[in-house]
Design a protein around this motif. Structure first.
Motif, PDB file in Angstrom:
ATOM      1  N   TRP A   1      -8.934  -7.340   2.058  1.00  0.00           N
ATOM      2  CA  TRP A   1      -8.442  -5.963   2.126  1.00  0.00           C
ATOM      3  C   TRP A   1      -7.205  -5.900   3.026  1.00  0.00           C
ATOM      4  O   TRP A   1      -7.054  -6.678   3.964  1.00  0.00           O
ATOM      5  N   TRP A   2      -6.349  -4.947   2.747  1.00  0.00           N
ATOM      6  CA  TRP A   2      -5.258  -4.608   3.659  1.00  0.00           C
ATOM      7  C   TRP A   2      -4.857  -3.154   3.414  1.00  0.00           C
ATOM      8  O   TRP A   2      -5.370  -2.511   2.496  1.00  0.00           O
ATOM      9  N   SER A   3      -3.967  -2.661   4.234  1.00  0.00           N
ATOM     10  CA  SER A   3      -3.586  -1.247   4.116  1.00  0.00           C
ATOM     11  C   SER A   3      -2.091  -1.074   4.317  1.00  0.00           C
ATOM     12  O   SER A   3      -1.431  -1.865   4.990  1.00  0.00           O
TER      13      SER A   3
ATOM     14  N   TYR B   1      -0.122  11.033   8.607  1.00  0.00           N
ATOM     15  CA  TYR B   1      -0.379   9.651   8.199  1.00  0.00           C
ATOM     16  C   TYR B   1      -0.979   9.640   6.795  1.00  0.00           C
ATOM     17  O   TYR B   1      -1.915  10.390   6.499  1.00  0.00           O
ATOM     18  N   ASN B   2      -0.448   8.785   5.936  1.00  0.00           N
ATOM     19  CA  ASN B   2      -0.945   8.628   4.571  1.00  0.00           C
ATOM     20  C   ASN B   2      -1.230   7.147   4.343  1.00  0.00           C
ATOM     21  O   ASN B   2      -0.307   6.321   4.372  1.00  0.00           O
ATOM     22  N   THR B   3      -2.491   6.802   4.118  1.00  0.00           N
ATOM     23  CA  THR B   3      -2.908   5.401   4.024  1.00  0.00           C
ATOM     24  C   THR B   3      -3.473   5.089   2.651  1.00  0.00           C
ATOM     25  O   THR B   3      -4.307   5.826   2.124  1.00  0.00           O
ATOM     26  N   GLN B   4      -3.013   3.976   2.104  1.00  0.00           N
ATOM     27  CA  GLN B   4      -3.589   3.445   0.866  1.00  0.00           C
ATOM     28  C   GLN B   4      -4.129   2.037   1.158  1.00  0.00           C
ATOM     29  O   GLN B   4      -3.426   1.212   1.752  1.00  0.00           O
ATOM     30  N   TYR B   5      -5.364   1.801   0.752  1.00  0.00           N
ATOM     31  CA  TYR B   5      -5.957   0.472   0.905  1.00  0.00           C
ATOM     32  C   TYR B   5      -5.754  -0.328  -0.376  1.00  0.00           C
ATOM     33  O   TYR B   5      -5.726   0.222  -1.486  1.00  0.00           O
ATOM     34  N   TYR B   6      -5.642  -1.650  -0.197  1.00  0.00           N
ATOM     35  CA  TYR B   6      -5.461  -2.577  -1.316  1.00  0.00           C
ATOM     36  C   TYR B   6      -6.407  -3.761  -1.125  1.00  0.00           C
ATOM     37  O   TYR B   6      -6.925  -4.009  -0.031  1.00  0.00           O
ATOM     38  N   ARG B   7      -6.565  -4.522  -2.226  1.00  0.00           N
ATOM     39  CA  ARG B   7      -7.333  -5.750  -2.135  1.00  0.00           C
ATOM     40  C   ARG B   7      -6.702  -6.783  -3.061  1.00  0.00           C
ATOM     41  O   ARG B   7      -6.187  -6.458  -4.137  1.00  0.00           O
TER      42      ARG B   7
END
Length: 471
Positions: free
Chosen positions: A244-246, A209-215
């Motif tokens: 925030w979201w991902s 799993y590779n997760t990037q968070y954004y805003r």
């Protein structure tokens, strides 16, 4: 002395502690990690939970979990609201995508959830609620090192009467609850106390799993499933708190080229090649991406041939059984188990044999069935990913009813509002699959819709195109 000692201060452990305190019991929670900060953003920025490998990975609370929190743990629900957890209804979003507006004007409120997407914040909510619950004492930085035993309730089976901490203290208890998660030391502790280790049953179906968070100023629009299978990869998009979201890309551990998505530019390039998901990359990236390789779906057989490995202790949540985080059920299933087991502990706290028997009955009645249902997803998806990676045809016999039925159900949910509601009962952890499909007329309608519409698939690059994006 405490009535209950709970090993592990994660969501399942704290939920169990709060539920037992609501029954008038005194509960001590032992957790090896540092205490949560007093501010949710500090929890995100600086809280370290070294015993939780997935602590920085994305979190999603299924509608079934949201309902259990609202009903049984209102203090946790209030803390989630206070920190800005967003109410979100994926079923409503998907219903708007059904052709010809057929999904309009249907009541889907039961599929609403509340999500932060950032796991440290939901753990903060549980910790804050526990701190305010009379009868709950949480001792952080205080791992259990061994079990204390007394007179046997069942000949030849250790009877647990407390725990020894790593600092050498002894805490006596009427019952010990193991909520120490997938890395639980309970089995080794039981063996050290003269008992037998719990047999483990595992199904290997790992993903990375590779997760990037954004805003951003507003949450992205949902234009496809939150979890979309696209050839050899899957994409998971989760809305969160306070803008925030991902975005999570996951793949087979054998897919060496996909390791390149740890590079932010390549991650962005892949997401923007997904027509229904590209806009999720339009926010401001928040820090580095996070990666984790998942482990096998595992259960620990605490009772063998009707005899528990020990009495006076019961495992709950991931300490009993855990799944890949591939469909976001972990916290919800742990909460289900806690809600089912806590009343049995309170009722049979001084009846070791009865407690072991009731733990078995209640675990098999719901938690075990949901665990098996979750593993069934991986049994289909993992071979699909492997076949796509290697350029092989569909790995399943199209006449296999378990596979064909699952695929038909998922596809038909994109075309028919009634099928969509049945489908979200399952994916939202509200109703078990066999209970939904067993209703009169459900199988027939799903089959009719699936056979009269094109099989639904999320658009995205071919494997060859994906490989070009990854270099």
């Amino acid at each position: 002395m405490a009535d209950i000692v709970v090993l592990g201060g994660g969501p399942t452990g704290l939920a169990t502690a709060i539920l037992l305190a609501q029954q008038g019991l005194d509960v001590v929670v032992l957790d090896r990690d540092e205490a949560a900060p007093n501010d949710p953003e500090a929890a995100w920025e600086s809280w370290q939970r070294r015993s939780v490998g997935q602590f920085r990975l994305v979190h999603f609370l299924q509608p079934g979990g949201r309902g259990l929190i609202e009903q049984h743990l209102p203090a946790v629900f209030s803390e989630m609201e206070a920190l800005g957890a967003v109410r979100y209804n994926a079923a409503e979003a998907q219903a708007r995508l059904i052709p010809d507006g057929a999904g309009k004007d249907i009541d889907l409120t039961r599929f609403e959830t509340m999500t932060t997407c950032r796991r440290p914040l939901i753990e903060y909510a549980y910790a804050a609620a526990a701190r305010k619950t009379p009868g709950v004492e949480v001792r952080n930085g205080c791992p259990a090192a061994g079990l204390v035993t007394g007179s046997e309730a069942i000949p030849g089976v250790p009877h647990v009467t407390g725990v020894r901490t790593a600092s050498g203290d002894t805490i006596d208890a009427r019952v010990v609850v193991d909520a120490a998660g997938r890395r639980s030391p309970l089995s080794a502790m039981i063996e050290a106390a003269g008992g037998h280790q719990s047999p483990e049953h595992a199904f290997e179906a790992g993903f990375v799993y590779n997760t990037q968070y954004y805003r951003g100023a507003s949450l992205p629009e949902q234009r496809d499933d939150l979890l979309s299978a696209i050839g050899s990869i899957s994409v998971l998009t989760i809305p969160g708190d306070n803008g925030w979201w991902s975005v999570t890309l996951y793949h087979s551990p054998k897919d060496k080229l996909m390791r390149n998505v740890r590079d932010p530019k390549i991650f962005d390039r892949v997401v923007r090649a997904l027509p229904n998901h590209a806009h999720w990359a339009d926010g401001a990236p928040q820090g580095d991406s996070f990666s984790m390789a998942s482990t096998a779906n595992t259960t620990r057989q605490f009772v063998v041939d009707g005899v528990p490995c020990a009495t006076g202790v019961v495992p709950v949540g991931d300490a009993w059984g855990f799944t890949n985080p591939s469909i976001g059920r972990g916290i919800t299933l742990g909460l289900m188990h806690a809600v089912d087991i806590a009343p049995a502990i309170a009722e049979h706290i001084d009846e070791p044999r009865r407690l072991a028997a009731e733990w078995t009955r209640r675990t098999e009645e719901r938690a075990a069935r949901w665990h098996a249902s979750t593993v069934d997803f991986d049994r289909i998806r993992a071979p699909e990913v492997e076949a796509s990676l290697r350029g092989l045809p569909d790995p399943f016999d199209p006449s296999d009813p378990s596979v064909a039925g699952s695929r038909a159900f998922a596809s038909a949910s994109h075309y028919d509002p009634q099928v969509l509601q049945w489908f979200f009962e399952v994916v939202g952890c509200l109703t078990l699959p066999d209970e939904v499909i067993g209703r009169d007329g459900v199988f027939e309608r799903v089959l009719d819709v699936a056979l009269s519409t094109p099989p639904y698939s999320s658009p995205g690059p071919t494997r060859t195109e994906l490989e070009e994006l990854l270099v």
